[in-house]
Design a protein around this motif. Structure first.
Motif, PDB file in Angstrom:
ATOM      1  N   HIS A  27       0.845  -1.191   0.000  1.00  0.00           N
ATOM      2  CA  HIS A  27       0.000   0.000   0.000  1.00  0.00           C
ATOM      3  C   HIS A  27       0.882   1.243   0.000  1.00  0.00           C
ATOM      4  CE1 HIS A  27      -3.488  -2.440   0.460  1.00  0.00           C
ATOM      5  NE2 HIS A  27      -3.188  -2.834   1.673  1.00  0.00           N
ATOM      6  N   PRO A  28       0.845   2.002  -1.081  1.00  0.00           N
ATOM      7  CA  PRO A  28       1.724   3.181  -1.176  1.00  0.00           C
ATOM      8  C   PRO A  28       1.440   4.243  -0.118  1.00  0.00           C
ATOM      9  CG  PRO A  28       0.256   3.033  -3.085  1.00  0.00           C
ATOM     10  CD  PRO A  28       0.024   1.816  -2.254  1.00  0.00           C
ATOM     11  N   SER A  29       0.267   4.230   0.467  1.00  0.00           N
ATOM     12  CA  SER A  29      -0.071   5.251   1.460  1.00  0.00           C
ATOM     13  C   SER A  29       0.423   4.894   2.864  1.00  0.00           C
ATOM     14  CB  SER A  29      -1.584   5.469   1.491  1.00  0.00           C
ATOM     15  OG  SER A  29      -2.237   4.275   1.886  1.00  0.00           O
ATOM     16  N   THR A  30       1.061   3.752   3.033  1.00  0.00           N
ATOM     17  CA  THR A  30       1.533   3.328   4.343  1.00  0.00           C
ATOM     18  C   THR A  30       2.651   4.243   4.819  1.00  0.00           C
ATOM     19  OG1 THR A  30       0.994   1.031   3.850  1.00  0.00           O
ATOM     20  CG2 THR A  30       2.485   1.408   5.673  1.00  0.00           C
ATOM     21  N   ASP A  31       2.564   4.630   6.066  1.00  0.00           N
ATOM     22  CA  ASP A  31       3.550   5.504   6.693  1.00  0.00           C
ATOM     23  C   ASP A  31       4.905   4.791   6.759  1.00  0.00           C
ATOM     24  OD1 ASP A  31       4.753   7.529   8.152  1.00  0.00           O
ATOM     25  OD2 ASP A  31       3.907   6.858  10.057  1.00  0.00           O
ATOM     26  N   ASP A  32       5.947   5.500   6.369  1.00  0.00           N
ATOM     27  CA  ASP A  32       7.297   4.923   6.400  1.00  0.00           C
ATOM     28  C   ASP A  32       7.707   4.513   7.808  1.00  0.00           C
ATOM     29  OD1 ASP A  32       7.581   5.206   3.684  1.00  0.00           O
ATOM     30  OD2 ASP A  32       8.721   7.082   3.818  1.00  0.00           O
ATOM     31  N   LEU A  33       7.243   5.247   8.819  1.00  0.00           N
ATOM     32  CA  LEU A  33       7.591   4.900  10.197  1.00  0.00           C
ATOM     33  C   LEU A  33       6.989   3.558  10.607  1.00  0.00           C
ATOM     34  CD1 LEU A  33       7.297   8.359  11.979  1.00  0.00           C
ATOM     35  CD2 LEU A  33       9.365   7.118  11.326  1.00  0.00           C
ATOM     36  N   LEU A  34       5.807   3.266  10.089  1.00  0.00           N
ATOM     37  CA  LEU A  34       5.191   1.964  10.365  1.00  0.00           C
ATOM     38  C   LEU A  34       6.027   0.851   9.750  1.00  0.00           C
ATOM     39  CD1 LEU A  34       2.932   0.125  11.379  1.00  0.00           C
ATOM     40  CD2 LEU A  34       1.721   0.591   9.242  1.00  0.00           C
ATOM     41  N   ILE A  35       6.492   1.051   8.547  1.00  0.00           N
ATOM     42  CA  ILE A  35       7.317   0.038   7.878  1.00  0.00           C
ATOM     43  C   ILE A  35       8.610  -0.184   8.655  1.00  0.00           C
ATOM     44  CG2 ILE A  35       8.657  -0.433   5.793  1.00  0.00           C
ATOM     45  CD1 ILE A  35       6.354   0.930   4.218  1.00  0.00           C
ATOM     46  N   VAL A  36       9.232   0.906   9.096  1.00  0.00           N
ATOM     47  CA  VAL A  36      10.463   0.787   9.881  1.00  0.00           C
ATOM     48  C   VAL A  36      10.197   0.030  11.181  1.00  0.00           C
ATOM     49  CG1 VAL A  36      12.171   2.110  11.205  1.00  0.00           C
ATOM     50  CG2 VAL A  36      11.571   2.813   8.881  1.00  0.00           C
ATOM     51  N   GLU A  37       9.091   0.329  11.831  1.00  0.00           N
ATOM     52  CA  GLU A  37       8.749  -0.340  13.088  1.00  0.00           C
ATOM     53  C   GLU A  37       8.487  -1.829  12.868  1.00  0.00           C
ATOM     54  OE1 GLU A  37       7.857  -1.099  17.079  1.00  0.00           O
ATOM     55  OE2 GLU A  37       8.973   0.504  16.118  1.00  0.00           O
ATOM     56  N   LEU A  38       7.781  -2.175  11.819  1.00  0.00           N
ATOM     57  CA  LEU A  38       7.512  -3.587  11.519  1.00  0.00           C
ATOM     58  C   LEU A  38       8.815  -4.337  11.232  1.00  0.00           C
ATOM     59  CD1 LEU A  38       4.308  -3.279   9.313  1.00  0.00           C
ATOM     60  CD2 LEU A  38       4.455  -4.311  11.595  1.00  0.00           C
ATOM     61  N   LYS A  39       9.712  -3.701  10.472  1.00  0.00           N
ATOM     62  CA  LYS A  39      11.003  -4.335  10.177  1.00  0.00           C
ATOM     63  C   LYS A  39      11.806  -4.533  11.457  1.00  0.00           C
ATOM     64  CE  LYS A  39      11.658  -2.853   5.389  1.00  0.00           C
ATOM     65  NZ  LYS A  39      12.509  -2.080   4.473  1.00  0.00           N
ATOM     66  N   ARG A  40      11.775  -3.524  12.336  1.00  0.00           N
ATOM     67  CA  ARG A  40      12.512  -3.616  13.602  1.00  0.00           C
ATOM     68  C   ARG A  40      11.965  -4.753  14.463  1.00  0.00           C
ATOM     69  NH1 ARG A  40      12.123  -2.399  18.708  1.00  0.00           N
ATOM     70  NH2 ARG A  40      10.036  -1.553  18.514  1.00  0.00           N
ATOM     71  N   ARG A  41      10.643  -4.829  14.577  1.00  0.00           N
ATOM     72  CA  ARG A  41      10.032  -5.880  15.392  1.00  0.00           C
ATOM     73  C   ARG A  41      10.314  -7.267  14.806  1.00  0.00           C
ATOM     74  NH1 ARG A  41       4.098  -3.951  15.610  1.00  0.00           N
ATOM     75  NH2 ARG A  41       3.775  -6.119  16.199  1.00  0.00           N
ATOM     76  N   LYS A  42      10.246  -7.369  13.477  1.00  0.00           N
ATOM     77  CA  LYS A  42      10.518  -8.644  12.817  1.00  0.00           C
ATOM     78  C   LYS A  42      11.954  -9.081  13.084  1.00  0.00           C
ATOM     79  CE  LYS A  42      10.555 -10.753   8.274  1.00  0.00           C
ATOM     80  NZ  LYS A  42      10.623 -10.478   6.860  1.00  0.00           N
ATOM     81  N   LEU A  43      12.888  -8.143  12.994  1.00  0.00           N
ATOM     82  CA  LEU A  43      14.285  -8.456  13.256  1.00  0.00           C
ATOM     83  C   LEU A  43      14.504  -8.864  14.715  1.00  0.00           C
ATOM     84  CD1 LEU A  43      17.171  -8.630  12.219  1.00  0.00           C
ATOM     85  CD2 LEU A  43      17.417  -6.192  12.701  1.00  0.00           C
ATOM     86  N   MET A  44      13.828  -8.200  15.634  1.00  0.00           N
ATOM     87  CA  MET A  44      13.952  -8.563  17.051  1.00  0.00           C
ATOM     88  C   MET A  44      13.462  -9.997  17.297  1.00  0.00           C
ATOM     89  SD  MET A  44      12.863  -5.031  18.984  1.00  0.00           S
ATOM     90  CE  MET A  44      12.742  -5.852  20.554  1.00  0.00           C
ATOM     91  N   VAL A  45      12.354 -10.351  16.656  1.00  0.00           N
ATOM     92  CA  VAL A  45      11.824 -11.712  16.810  1.00  0.00           C
ATOM     93  C   VAL A  45      12.785 -12.714  16.179  1.00  0.00           C
ATOM     94  CG1 VAL A  45       9.940 -13.269  16.177  1.00  0.00           C
ATOM     95  CG2 VAL A  45       9.426 -10.967  16.992  1.00  0.00           C
ATOM     96  N   LYS A  46      13.329 -12.379  15.020  1.00  0.00           N
ATOM     97  CA  LYS A  46      14.281 -13.273  14.357  1.00  0.00           C
ATOM     98  C   LYS A  46      15.513 -13.489  15.240  1.00  0.00           C
ATOM     99  CE  LYS A  46      17.023 -13.803  10.173  1.00  0.00           C
ATOM    100  NZ  LYS A  46      17.431 -13.183   8.912  1.00  0.00           N
ATOM    101  N   ASP A  47      16.008 -12.411  15.847  1.00  0.00           N
ATOM    102  CA  ASP A  47      17.159 -12.532  16.753  1.00  0.00           C
ATOM    103  C   ASP A  47      16.827 -13.410  17.957  1.00  0.00           C
ATOM    104  OD1 ASP A  47      18.682 -10.932  15.091  1.00  0.00           O
ATOM    105  OD2 ASP A  47      18.455  -9.123  16.313  1.00  0.00           O
ATOM    106  N   ALA A  48      15.619 -13.252  18.485  1.00  0.00           N
ATOM    107  CA  ALA A  48      15.198 -14.071  19.624  1.00  0.00           C
ATOM    108  C   ALA A  48      15.115 -15.542  19.218  1.00  0.00           C
ATOM    109  CB  ALA A  48      13.854 -13.581  20.152  1.00  0.00           C
ATOM    110  N   ILE A  49      14.653 -15.815  18.013  1.00  0.00           N
ATOM    111  CA  ILE A  49      14.586 -17.196  17.510  1.00  0.00           C
ATOM    112  C   ILE A  49      15.992 -17.778  17.434  1.00  0.00           C
ATOM    113  CG2 ILE A  49      14.106 -18.605  15.458  1.00  0.00           C
ATOM    114  CD1 ILE A  49      11.684 -16.727  14.950  1.00  0.00           C
ATOM    115  N   GLN A  50      16.920 -17.027  16.886  1.00  0.00           N
ATOM    116  CA  GLN A  50      18.304 -17.508  16.755  1.00  0.00           C
ATOM    117  C   GLN A  50      18.925 -17.774  18.125  1.00  0.00           C
ATOM    118  OE1 GLN A  50      19.661 -18.526  14.001  1.00  0.00           O
ATOM    119  NE2 GLN A  50      17.893 -17.872  12.835  1.00  0.00           N
TER     120      GLN A  50
END
Length: 61
Positions: A27-50
């Motif tokens: 969705h082109p109207s999605t706020d860039d800050l939301l995308i950054v936050e989702l990427k950050r949370r995803k990376l945190m979960v991935k690190d916790a999995i590792q």
């Protein structure tokens, strides 16, 4: 097997975040800050999995 259950839950959360991120990126109207936050949370979960996998493999050996 509490570690295994926790690992399954983290992997589920990672998939959910991946889906949310994909949806936000389509969705082109999605706020860039939301995308950054989702990427950050995803990376945190991935690190916790590792870390959990490493811990589990150390307890087995």
């Amino acid at each position: 097997m509490a570690i295994q259950a926790h690992l399954v839950e983290l992997e589920r959360k990672h998939r959910v975040l991946e889906g949310e991120l994909h949806e936000a990126l389509t969705h082109p109207s999605t706020d860039d800050l939301l995308i950054v936050e989702l990427k950050r949370r995803k990376l945190m979960v991935k690190d916790a999995i590792q870390r959990l996998k490493l811990t589990a493999s150390e307890t087995v050996h």
